[in-house]
Scaffold this motif. Structure first.
Motif, mmCIF file in Angstrom:
data_model
loop_
_atom_site.group_PDB
_atom_site.id
_atom_site.type_symbol
_atom_site.label_atom_id
_atom_site.label_comp_id
_atom_site.label_asym_id
_atom_site.label_seq_id
_atom_site.Cartn_x
_atom_site.Cartn_y
_atom_site.Cartn_z
ATOM 1 N N GLN A 44 0.832 -1.211 0.000
ATOM 2 C CA GLN A 44 0.000 0.000 0.000
ATOM 3 C C GLN A 44 0.859 1.250 0.000
ATOM 4 N N ASP A 45 0.379 2.298 -0.696
ATOM 5 C CA ASP A 45 1.037 3.598 -0.602
ATOM 6 C C ASP A 45 0.943 4.111 0.827
ATOM 7 N N PHE A 46 1.874 4.976 1.190
ATOM 8 C CA PHE A 46 1.815 5.602 2.505
ATOM 9 C C PHE A 46 0.586 6.499 2.588
ATOM 10 N N ASP A 47 -0.077 6.466 3.733
ATOM 11 C CA ASP A 47 -1.202 7.373 3.965
ATOM 12 C C ASP A 47 -0.697 8.805 4.093
ATOM 13 N N LEU A 48 -1.556 9.759 3.756
ATOM 14 C CA LEU A 48 -1.191 11.169 3.889
ATOM 15 C C LEU A 48 -1.150 11.608 5.348
ATOM 16 N N ARG A 49 -2.038 11.073 6.148
ATOM 17 C CA ARG A 49 -2.103 11.480 7.557
ATOM 18 C C ARG A 49 -1.070 10.695 8.360
ATOM 19 N N VAL A 50 -0.063 11.404 8.824
ATOM 20 C CA VAL A 50 0.976 10.788 9.655
ATOM 21 C C VAL A 50 1.146 11.617 10.923
ATOM 22 N N SER A 51 1.756 11.022 11.938
ATOM 23 C CA SER A 51 2.016 11.733 13.197
ATOM 24 C C SER A 51 3.460 11.532 13.609
ATOM 25 N N ALA A 52 4.004 12.552 14.247
ATOM 26 C CA ALA A 52 5.334 12.445 14.848
ATOM 27 C C ALA A 52 5.134 11.965 16.281
ATOM 28 N N ILE A 53 5.300 10.670 16.489
ATOM 29 C CA ILE A 53 5.012 10.061 17.784
ATOM 30 C C ILE A 53 6.182 10.303 18.739
ATOM 31 N N SER A 54 5.906 10.976 19.849
ATOM 32 C CA SER A 54 6.942 11.324 20.828
ATOM 33 C C SER A 54 7.361 10.101 21.629
ATOM 34 N N LEU A 55 8.423 10.246 22.408
ATOM 35 C CA LEU A 55 8.886 9.157 23.265
ATOM 36 C C LEU A 55 7.820 8.767 24.285
ATOM 37 N N GLU A 58 5.161 6.811 22.510
ATOM 38 C CA GLU A 58 5.705 5.482 22.218
ATOM 39 C C GLU A 58 5.583 4.570 23.435
ATOM 40 N N GLN A 59 5.890 5.101 24.609
ATOM 41 C CA GLN A 59 5.791 4.296 25.825
ATOM 42 C C GLN A 59 4.354 3.860 26.096
#
Length: 388
Positions: A44-55, A58-59
């Motif tokens: 699949q192509d990458f989705d347009l909606r992405v997020s910069a997930i912080s540390l 992530e936890q």
């Protein structure tokens, strides 16, 4: 009539995370969502909606068991963050400076939701009502009755996680303050000439910032902020012509690109006047929508999830009635001021870089250069942004 401890309205990233976090406390949870996320396949192509997930986010995702699946799918770690207006004021934040291996990961929103849904479907304390639609809410002193499109259910607590145009917020008669920004933003997925980088960056212009978020392989997600008419013009271009505009306007460090997909959206700021009304709570975008310039939107939502879990876990541990409004009020006390501070900071940054005065321009670039000369200040700000 089905009786639940908590009903979460909205099964997006934040709603799904909140349902899991409360089910982990032993509560009986239902989640209402209109449609399930599409399945994943590597081609699949990458989705347009992405997020910069912080540390910190992530936890939380590790705690909920979703991170392990995301690592098997796709994500991109970044170790550095660059910001500048003029090259001489270039400021770079590095994970090594705060003794971390990375600052965060760029992850597609749909994959985060899908990984959380896989855990939802496996959890014995969670009932997933999908496809389902909320029609009405009625509060009493002891519980909340929810009328759905196909049934009626009761809950001790209702959590509105149904986005910026929250129907839960409307039914609870909770007002908002906010405005529409003069700008819009364009999301552009590109294939890059240069190999994947371990840095995300933003260059600021009076018309708005240009940003690059690294994606796996030779791909990147670009964010182009500009006035609404210009974004409308750019959106109407062919992918080839848009690629030429990118080469003319984005920093040279980007290299040649091929446009894969694009979409535009208006920028808005909304903040609920209260996060709690009786037994109804708001989290994520239902409570606050922020200028996406610093990529903090979903991270603030995940902080809401963590705070709510802590408030309820503490009450259960102390033998209190965790669902009483006086207990739930602690959630608003924990989160509203912190969210307001972040929103105000982002607005100040947004207004500062949009100011064309030579004196203001000199001051903001001097400020960026000063940050480089005071490592303790720089690293403290970085640690706060990462949630550590």
């Amino acid at each position: 009539m089905n009786q639940f401890d908590c009903v979460v309205v909205g099964g997006g990233m934040v709603g799904a995370a909140s349902a899991l976090s409360l089910a982990e406390l032993g509560l009986k949870v239902a989640i209402i969502e209109k449609s399930a996320p599409a399945i994943f396949s590597p081609e699949q192509d990458f989705d347009l909606r992405v997020s910069a997930i912080s540390l910190a986010s992530e936890q939380l995702l590790k705690q909920l068991g979703a991170w392990q699946q995301l690592k098997q799918w796709r994500m991109c770690a970044y170790k550095r963050l660059g910001v500048w207006e003029f090259e001489q004021s270039y400021t770079e934040f590095n994970a090594q400076d705060i003794n971390q291996t990375h600052l965060g990961h760029i992850v597609e929103n749909r994959l985060i939701q899908l990984a959380l849904w896989q855990k939802l479907q496996q959890h014995s304390n969670i009932t997933l009502l999908c496809p389902e639609t909320l029609i009405n809410i009625e509060q009493s002193p002891t519980d909340v009755k929810l009328t759905l499109s196909s049934e009626t259910i009761n809950a001790k607590v209702v959590i509105g996680a149904d986005g910026a145009n929250s129907f839960v917020r409307k039914l609870a008669n909770i007002g908002t303050t906010g405005w529409d920004y003069a700008q819009s933003a364009m999301l552009i997925n590109v294939q890059t000439e240069k190999p994947q980088q371990d840095i995300t960056w933003q260059q600021f212009y009076p018309t708005g910032p240009l940003a690059m978020l690294p994606m796996p392989g030779n791909f990147a997600s670009l964010v182009w902020y500009h006035d609404k008419d210009e974004i409308k013009r750019l959106s109407a271009l062919s992918n080839g012509n848009l690629a030429q505009e990118i080469l003319q306007n984005f920093p040279a460090r980007l290299g040649n690109v091929e446009v894969i997909n694009k979409a535009a959206f208006p920028l808005t700021r909304r903040h609920a006047n209260q996060y709690q009304k009786g037994r109804i709570l708001l989290i994520g975008d239902a409570a606050h929508t922020i200028n996406p310039m610093a990529g903090q939107g979903v991270n603030l939502g995940f902080k809401d999830v963590k705070a709510l879990q802590h408030v309820i876990a503490k009450a259960i541990g102390n033998g209190e009635s965790w669902h009483e409004p006086k207990v739930l009020a602690s959630y608003q006390q924990k989160r509203r001021t912190d969210n307001l501070l972040m929103m105000t900071t982002m607005d100040a940054l947004y207004l500062s870089f949009g100011h064309v005065s030579p004196l203001v321009k000199l001051a903001r670039n001097a400020g960026l250069m000063m940050v480089n000369t005071v490592p303790s200040l720089k690293n403290k700000a970085l640690a706060y942004a990462c949630g550590i």
